[in-house]
Scaffold this active site. Structure first.
Site, PDB file in Angstrom:
ATOM      1  N   HIS A  84      -1.718  10.188  -7.304  1.00  0.00           N
ATOM      2  CA  HIS A  84      -0.525  10.887  -7.271  1.00  0.00           C
ATOM      3  C   HIS A  84       0.555  10.345  -7.592  1.00  0.00           C
ATOM      4  O   HIS A  84       1.090  10.475  -6.322  1.00  0.00           O
ATOM      5  CB  HIS A  84      -0.352  12.443  -7.228  1.00  0.00           C
ATOM      6  CG  HIS A  84      -1.850  12.987  -7.716  1.00  0.00           C
ATOM      7  ND1 HIS A  84      -3.098  13.121  -6.768  1.00  0.00           N
ATOM      8  CD2 HIS A  84      -1.872  13.647  -9.071  1.00  0.00           C
ATOM      9  CE1 HIS A  84      -4.300  13.376  -7.361  1.00  0.00           C
ATOM     10  NE2 HIS A  84      -3.858  13.753  -9.116  1.00  0.00           N
ATOM     11  N   ASP A  91      -1.814   7.752  -2.872  1.00  0.00           N
ATOM     12  CA  ASP A  91      -2.334   8.252  -3.144  1.00  0.00           C
ATOM     13  C   ASP A  91      -2.598   8.094  -4.677  1.00  0.00           C
ATOM     14  O   ASP A  91      -1.636   7.651  -5.328  1.00  0.00           O
ATOM     15  CB  ASP A  91      -1.787   9.903  -2.843  1.00  0.00           C
ATOM     16  CG  ASP A  91      -2.615  10.443  -3.193  1.00  0.00           C
ATOM     17  OD1 ASP A  91      -3.704  11.620  -2.622  1.00  0.00           O
ATOM     18  OD2 ASP A  91      -2.325  11.163  -4.700  1.00  0.00           O
ATOM     19  N   ASP A 131      -8.369   9.089  -3.099  1.00  0.00           N
ATOM     20  CA  ASP A 131      -8.712  10.173  -4.846  1.00  0.00           C
ATOM     21  C   ASP A 131      -8.250   8.501  -5.370  1.00  0.00           C
ATOM     22  O   ASP A 131      -8.551   9.457  -6.339  1.00  0.00           O
ATOM     23  CB  ASP A 131      -7.488  11.425  -4.568  1.00  0.00           C
ATOM     24  CG  ASP A 131      -6.152  11.247  -4.179  1.00  0.00           C
ATOM     25  OD1 ASP A 131      -5.387  10.070  -4.395  1.00  0.00           O
ATOM     26  OD2 ASP A 131      -5.615  12.529  -4.929  1.00  0.00           O
ATOM     27  N   HIS A 174       3.727  16.034  -2.162  1.00  0.00           N
ATOM     28  CA  HIS A 174       4.410  16.742  -3.390  1.00  0.00           C
ATOM     29  C   HIS A 174       5.873  17.720  -2.926  1.00  0.00           C
ATOM     30  O   HIS A 174       5.738  18.102  -4.164  1.00  0.00           O
ATOM     31  CB  HIS A 174       3.017  17.533  -4.987  1.00  0.00           C
ATOM     32  CG  HIS A 174       1.770  16.356  -5.411  1.00  0.00           C
ATOM     33  ND1 HIS A 174       2.052  15.567  -6.114  1.00  0.00           N
ATOM     34  CD2 HIS A 174       0.596  16.385  -4.779  1.00  0.00           C
ATOM     35  CE1 HIS A 174       1.076  14.357  -5.965  1.00  0.00           C
ATOM     36  NE2 HIS A 174       0.125  15.822  -5.740  1.00  0.00           N
TER      37      HIS A 174
HETATM   38 ZN   LIG Z   1      -3.528  12.451  -4.976  1.00  0.00          ZN
END
Ligand SMILES: [Zn+2]
Length: 336
Positions: A159, A157, A244, A121
Site C-alpha cells: 500500500h 509494502d 502484503d 498510513h
Molecule cells: Zn500494506
C-alpha cells in the site's frame, strides 16, 4: 557488529476477524532465535517524540478513546483500538526509535524493528489504515533531531505510505519512495506519480498494476531505487517493509514471491552499504499471511547478516504485467 531487532507483538491489540492481528507474527516468533542477531528491548516512545510527527491533540484524543471508549473502530479502513492500543502504539514507535539509535550510534550494524500496530498510513492529524502512530516517520524525525541531515525512507509494502509522505511533504531532509498497488478502489488511493510536483527526486511514487511481481520489482529497484538513493545521498535508510505485496496475501493483488523479497532486501542493503556505511533499519508494516511474514522477515535477516538462504519456494502462479512504460514515465518525471 551485530544486526539487532526489536519484537513488539502487542498481543492485546486485537479485534475480532481483523487481518491486522497478533497471529500475523505466530510463525515468525519461534524462528527468531535461529538468526545470528541480537534482540534489543524496545522502550516506549515519549510524548515529545510522537509529537515530532503527530498533532498533540490527536495524541490526547487517541489516549482518551483507548482508555475510555475502547474497544472500537476509529476509521473506515477499519482501524480499531483496544484498551491497550495507546500503550502498544507508543511501544511500537519506541521500538523503531530504539533500533534506529542503535544503528546511528554505531552500537549495531543494522536493525529490524518487528512491531505492530503498523504505522505508514498514520498521518500527522489522523490515525488510519490499521495504523495508530507513524512509527517509521517518528524514528526518521528522531534521527534528524540527533543531528542527521539526510534520511531516506523506501516503502515496499503493498500500500502507499500516505502517512509518511504527508509527514515529510515539505521536509527537505527526508526523501521518501513508495512502491504500491494502484488502481481504482485500492486503499488508500494516493501515491500517483505526480503527487508531489514540488519535490521531484525527493518524493517518489511507484504505482504498480495488479500482479506486478519479482521481475517488475527488480527493474524498479535497479532503475528507480538506485538513482533515488544516489541523488539524495542519505546518511541512513529506513525501509517500510510490508509482506502484503506477496502474491498470496489475502487483501492485495501484487505478485512478489519470497525470492523477490530477498532480492529487494539485498538490493536495499547494498545501496545502504554503498551510500551510508550500511546504516539501514527495516520497519515492519503490513503482511497478513503469517507464513509470508515469517518468510519475508527471514529475507530481511539474510540480507542484513549476509548469512543463510531462504528455503521458501513460492513463485507467483500469475503472469506479470509489462511495466516498462510506467517505469520509464517515473524516471522521466523525476529526471533519473
Ligand atoms: Zn500494506
Amino acid at each position: 557488529m551485530k544486526t539487532v531487532y526489536t519484537f513488539v507483538s502487542s498481543p492485546n491489540h486485537v479485534y475480532p476477524d481483523h487481518p491486522e492481528r497478533p497471529a500475523r507474527l505466530d510463525i515468525l516468533e519461534p524462528r527468531l532465535k535461529s538468526f545470528d542477531t541480537e534482540l534489543i528491548e524496545a522502550k516506549p516512545a515519549k510524548r515529545e517524540e510522537i509529537a515530532y510527527i503527530h498533532n498533540p491533540k490527536l495524541v490526547s484524543a487517541l489516549e482518551r478513546v483507548c482508555k475510555e471508549d475502547a474497544p472500537g473502530i476509529i476509521d473506515y479502513a477499519p482501524t480499531y483500538v483496544t484498551k491497550s492500543s495507546f500503550d502498544d502504539a507508543l511501544l511500537a514507535a519506541g521500538g523503531v526509535i530504539t533500533c534506529a539509535r542503535a544503528v546511528f550510534n554505531g552500537d549495531a550494524k543494522d536493525a529490524f524493528a518487528i512491531v505492530r500496530p503498523p504505522g505508514h498510513h498514520a498521518e500527522p492529524d489522523r490515525a488510519m489504515g490499521f495504523c495508530i502512530f507513524n512509527n517509521v516517520a517518528i524514528a526518521a524525525a528522531d534521527a534528524l533531531t540527533q543531528g542527521l541531515e539526510r534520511v531516506a525512507i523506501i516503502d515496499y509494502d503493498a500500500h502507499h505510505g500516505n502517512g509518511t509522505q504527508a509527514a515529510f511533504l515539505n521536509e527537505e531532509r527526508v526523501a521518501f519512495l513508495s512502491t504500491h498497488q494502484y488502481q481504482s478502489g485500492f486503499y488508500p488511493g494516493t501515491g500517483w506519480i505526480e503527487d508531489a510536483p514540488h519535490a521531484k527526486k525527493r518524493i517518489v511514487n511507484v504505482p504498480l498494476p495488479a500482479y506486478a511481481g519479482d521481475q517488475v520489482y527488480e527493474q524498479v529497484a535497479d532503475r528507480i531505487f538506485a538513482p533515488f538513493v544516489k541523488s539524495f545521498q542519505p546518511q541512513m535508510i529506513f525501509i517500510s517493509v510490508g509482506f502484503d505485496a506477496h502474491w498470496s496475501d489475502p487483501i492485495t493483488m501484487l505478485g512478489l514471491s519470497t525470492a523477490g523479497y530477498l532480492m529487494l532486501a539485498r538490493k536495499v542493503v547494498a545501496l545502504a552499504e554503498e551510500y551510508c556505511a550500511g546504516k539501514i533499519v527495516f520497519v515492519l508494516e503490513g503482511g497478513y499471511d503469517p507464513m509470508n511474514v515469517a518468510n519475508g522477515a527471514e529475507t530481511v535477516f539474510i540480507a542484513e547478516t549476509g548469512q543463510g538462504e531462504s528455503e521458501a519456494n513460492d513463485p507467483s502462479p500469475r503472469q506479470e504485467p509489462d511495466c516498462e512504460s510506467r517505469i520509464e514515465e517515473i524516471r522521466k518525471w523525476h529526471g533519473f
